[in-house]
Write a protein that holds these residues in place. Structure first.
Motif, PDB file in Angstrom:
ATOM      1  N   ALA A  92      25.157  39.628  10.819  1.00 26.31           N
ATOM      2  CA  ALA A  92      26.051  38.110  11.363  1.00 26.31           C
ATOM      3  C   ALA A  92      27.664  38.674  10.932  1.00 26.31           C
ATOM      4  CB  ALA A  92      25.417  37.082  11.459  1.00 26.31           C
ATOM      5  N   ALA A  93      27.913  37.088  12.820  1.00 32.46           N
ATOM      6  CA  ALA A  93      29.945  36.977  12.291  1.00 32.46           C
ATOM      7  C   ALA A  93      30.236  35.946  12.314  1.00 32.46           C
ATOM      8  CB  ALA A  93      30.680  38.378  12.771  1.00 32.46           C
ATOM      9  N   ALA A  94      31.485  35.706  11.439  1.00 32.24           N
ATOM     10  CA  ALA A  94      31.453  34.052  11.897  1.00 32.24           C
ATOM     11  C   ALA A  94      33.079  34.166  11.965  1.00 32.24           C
ATOM     12  CB  ALA A  94      30.706  33.241  11.063  1.00 32.24           C
ATOM     13  N   ARG A  95      33.580  32.891  11.958  1.00 32.59           N
ATOM     14  CA  ARG A  95      35.151  32.924  12.574  1.00 32.59           C
ATOM     15  C   ARG A  95      35.407  32.163  11.615  1.00 32.59           C
ATOM     16  NH1 ARG A  95      38.865  34.460  17.802  1.00 32.59           N
ATOM     17  NH2 ARG A  95      39.985  34.801  15.424  1.00 32.59           N
ATOM     18  N   TRP A  96      34.592  31.822  10.197  1.00 33.86           N
ATOM     19  CA  TRP A  96      35.373  31.147   9.250  1.00 33.86           C
ATOM     20  C   TRP A  96      34.303  32.025   8.135  1.00 33.86           C
ATOM     21  CZ3 TRP A  96      31.238  28.689   5.915  1.00 33.86           C
ATOM     22  CH2 TRP A  96      29.524  29.357   6.227  1.00 33.86           C
ATOM     23  N   TYR A  97      35.235  30.844   6.577  1.00 33.64           N
ATOM     24  CA  TYR A  97      34.614  31.879   4.988  1.00 33.64           C
ATOM     25  C   TYR A  97      34.775  30.297   4.375  1.00 33.64           C
ATOM     26  CZ  TYR A  97      34.363  33.595   1.085  1.00 33.64           C
ATOM     27  OH  TYR A  97      33.507  34.199  -0.672  1.00 33.64           O
ATOM     28  N   GLY A  98      33.221  30.683   3.510  1.00 33.58           N
ATOM     29  CA  GLY A  98      33.575  29.721   3.111  1.00 33.58           C
ATOM     30  C   GLY A  98      32.033  29.910   1.713  1.00 33.58           C
ATOM     31  N   SER A  99      32.471  29.012   0.930  1.00 30.36           N
ATOM     32  CA  SER A  99      31.434  29.381  -0.698  1.00 30.36           C
ATOM     33  C   SER A  99      30.294  29.095  -0.304  1.00 30.36           C
ATOM     34  CB  SER A  99      31.984  28.733  -1.723  1.00 30.36           C
ATOM     35  OG  SER A  99      32.190  26.637  -1.493  1.00 30.36           O
ATOM     36  N   ASN A 100      29.632  28.419   1.049  1.00 29.66           N
ATOM     37  CA  ASN A 100      28.319  27.909   1.351  1.00 29.66           C
ATOM     38  C   ASN A 100      27.408  29.405   2.024  1.00 29.66           C
ATOM     39  OD1 ASN A 100      26.111  27.486   1.035  1.00 29.66           O
ATOM     40  ND2 ASN A 100      25.929  25.792   3.161  1.00 29.66           N
ATOM     41  N   TRP A 101      28.687  30.388   2.922  1.00 30.99           N
ATOM     42  CA  TRP A 101      28.638  31.366   3.802  1.00 30.99           C
ATOM     43  C   TRP A 101      27.095  32.028   4.197  1.00 30.99           C
ATOM     44  CZ3 TRP A 101      27.475  36.169   6.218  1.00 30.99           C
ATOM     45  CH2 TRP A 101      28.618  35.864   7.874  1.00 30.99           C
ATOM     46  N   LEU A 102      26.581  31.684   3.069  1.00 28.02           N
ATOM     47  CA  LEU A 102      25.606  33.092   2.997  1.00 28.02           C
ATOM     48  C   LEU A 102      24.544  32.529   3.310  1.00 28.02           C
ATOM     49  CD1 LEU A 102      25.784  35.439   0.012  1.00 28.02           C
ATOM     50  CD2 LEU A 102      26.039  36.027   2.688  1.00 28.02           C
ATOM     51  N   ASN A 103      24.331  30.728   3.316  1.00 30.34           N
ATOM     52  CA  ASN A 103      23.213  29.644   3.490  1.00 30.34           C
ATOM     53  C   ASN A 103      23.462  29.228   4.594  1.00 30.34           C
ATOM     54  OD1 ASN A 103      22.118  30.122   0.517  1.00 30.34           O
ATOM     55  ND2 ASN A 103      24.435  29.080  -0.722  1.00 30.34           N
ATOM     56  N   ASN A 104      24.540  29.081   5.434  1.00 29.88           N
ATOM     57  CA  ASN A 104      24.622  28.993   6.818  1.00 29.88           C
ATOM     58  C   ASN A 104      24.312  29.707   7.691  1.00 29.88           C
ATOM     59  OD1 ASN A 104      25.711  26.772   8.410  1.00 29.88           O
ATOM     60  ND2 ASN A 104      27.187  26.618   7.860  1.00 29.88           N
ATOM     61  N   LEU A 105      23.105  29.926   8.149  1.00 34.14           N
ATOM     62  CA  LEU A 105      22.486  30.327   9.555  1.00 34.14           C
ATOM     63  C   LEU A 105      22.691  30.136  10.511  1.00 34.14           C
ATOM     64  CD1 LEU A 105      21.206  30.867   6.864  1.00 34.14           C
ATOM     65  CD2 LEU A 105      19.103  32.249   8.121  1.00 34.14           C
ATOM     66  N   ASN A 106      22.477  28.218  10.353  1.00 30.90           N
ATOM     67  CA  ASN A 106      23.314  27.854  11.702  1.00 30.90           C
ATOM     68  C   ASN A 106      24.654  27.957  12.552  1.00 30.90           C
ATOM     69  OD1 ASN A 106      21.047  26.870  12.410  1.00 30.90           O
ATOM     70  ND2 ASN A 106      20.864  25.654  11.163  1.00 30.90           N
ATOM     71  N   GLY A 107      25.993  28.865  11.167  1.00 30.26           N
ATOM     72  CA  GLY A 107      27.092  29.196  11.605  1.00 30.26           C
ATOM     73  C   GLY A 107      27.770  30.151  11.824  1.00 30.26           C
ATOM     74  N   MET A 108      26.816  30.872  12.538  1.00 31.74           N
ATOM     75  CA  MET A 108      26.888  32.347  13.054  1.00 31.74           C
ATOM     76  C   MET A 108      27.059  32.069  13.837  1.00 31.74           C
ATOM     77  SD  MET A 108      26.904  33.544  10.243  1.00 31.74           S
ATOM     78  CE  MET A 108      27.566  32.486   9.254  1.00 31.74           C
ATOM     79  N   ASP A 109      28.373  33.273  14.060  1.00 29.56           N
ATOM     80  CA  ASP A 109      28.893  33.422  16.182  1.00 29.56           C
ATOM     81  C   ASP A 109      28.204  34.457  16.914  1.00 29.56           C
ATOM     82  OD1 ASP A 109      32.815  32.391  14.704  1.00 29.56           O
ATOM     83  OD2 ASP A 109      30.827  31.418  16.321  1.00 29.56           O
ATOM     84  N   TYR A 110      27.965  35.378  15.805  1.00 27.89           N
ATOM     85  CA  TYR A 110      27.217  36.761  16.065  1.00 27.89           C
ATOM     86  C   TYR A 110      26.421  36.690  15.773  1.00 27.89           C
ATOM     87  CZ  TYR A 110      31.188  36.205  19.872  1.00 27.89           C
ATOM     88  OH  TYR A 110      32.353  36.604  20.651  1.00 27.89           O
ATOM     89  N   TRP A 111      24.736  37.573  15.853  1.00 26.55           N
ATOM     90  CA  TRP A 111      23.735  37.925  15.544  1.00 26.55           C
ATOM     91  C   TRP A 111      23.275  39.080  15.759  1.00 26.55           C
ATOM     92  CZ3 TRP A 111      22.001  36.162  10.702  1.00 26.55           C
ATOM     93  CH2 TRP A 111      21.630  35.145  10.798  1.00 26.55           C
ATOM     94  N   GLY A 112      23.565  40.416  15.380  1.00 24.30           N
ATOM     95  CA  GLY A 112      22.844  41.098  15.753  1.00 24.30           C
ATOM     96  C   GLY A 112      21.399  41.978  15.490  1.00 24.30           C
ATOM     97  N   LYS A 113      20.419  42.612  16.391  1.00 24.52           N
ATOM     98  CA  LYS A 113      19.048  43.159  16.272  1.00 24.52           C
ATOM     99  C   LYS A 113      18.926  43.420  14.630  1.00 24.52           C
ATOM    100  CE  LYS A 113      18.166  43.533  21.432  1.00 24.52           C
ATOM    101  NZ  LYS A 113      18.000  43.669  22.132  1.00 24.52           N
ATOM    102  N   GLY A 114      17.908  43.810  14.309  1.00 25.00           N
ATOM    103  CA  GLY A 114      18.123  43.862  13.004  1.00 25.00           C
ATOM    104  C   GLY A 114      17.330  45.772  12.439  1.00 25.00           C
TER     105      GLY A 114
END
Length: 125
Positions: free
Chosen positions: A96-118
């Motif tokens: 997944a990709a997101a245009r932000w970074y923070g200490s809680n990034w790994l726990n913030n699934l709703n904060g992603m801009d793009y997801w890849g297929k698994g």
């Protein structure tokens, strides 16, 4: 615009795999990229991320010391080297990709801009 995860497969416990997350339609330069996984019957969990410059990486405790994330912006790709694999690492892995970074990034699934297929990773005992 898409992310494509690849590199999964079947491996014995103790083995290694390298996952790739390639972007098309946009550049990863300004994005934090991360890897998540979801095992059957379990919630999706964040396991590793790397910030836009590569200066910060985070790992879940379950993979710390065994997995290494890296990025090659020239190839618009992020990698996850997975060593010493265990049966409990079996899951579908997503990037997944997101245009932000923070200490809680790994726990913030709703904060992603793009997801890849698994891509499926199966570790046999």
């Amino acid at each position: 615009v898409q992310l494509q995860a690849s590199g999964g497969g079947l491996v014995q416990a103790g083995g290694s795999l390298r996952l790739s997350c390639a972007a098309s339609g946009f550049t990863l330069d300004y994005y934090t990229i991360g890897w998540f996984r979801q095992a059957p019957g379990k919630e999706r969990e964040g396991i590793s991320c790397i910030n836009y410059s590569g200066s910060r990486t985070d790992y879940a405790d379950s993979v710390k010391g065994r997995f290494t994330i890296s990025r090659d912006d020239a190839k618009n790709t992020v990698y996850l080297q997975m060593n010493s694999l265990k049966p409990e690492d079996t899951a579908v892995y997503y990037c997944a990709a997101a245009r932000w970074y923070g200490s809680n990034w790994l726990n913030n699934l709703n904060g992603m801009d793009y997801w890849g297929k698994g891509t499926q990773v199966t570790v046999s005992s």
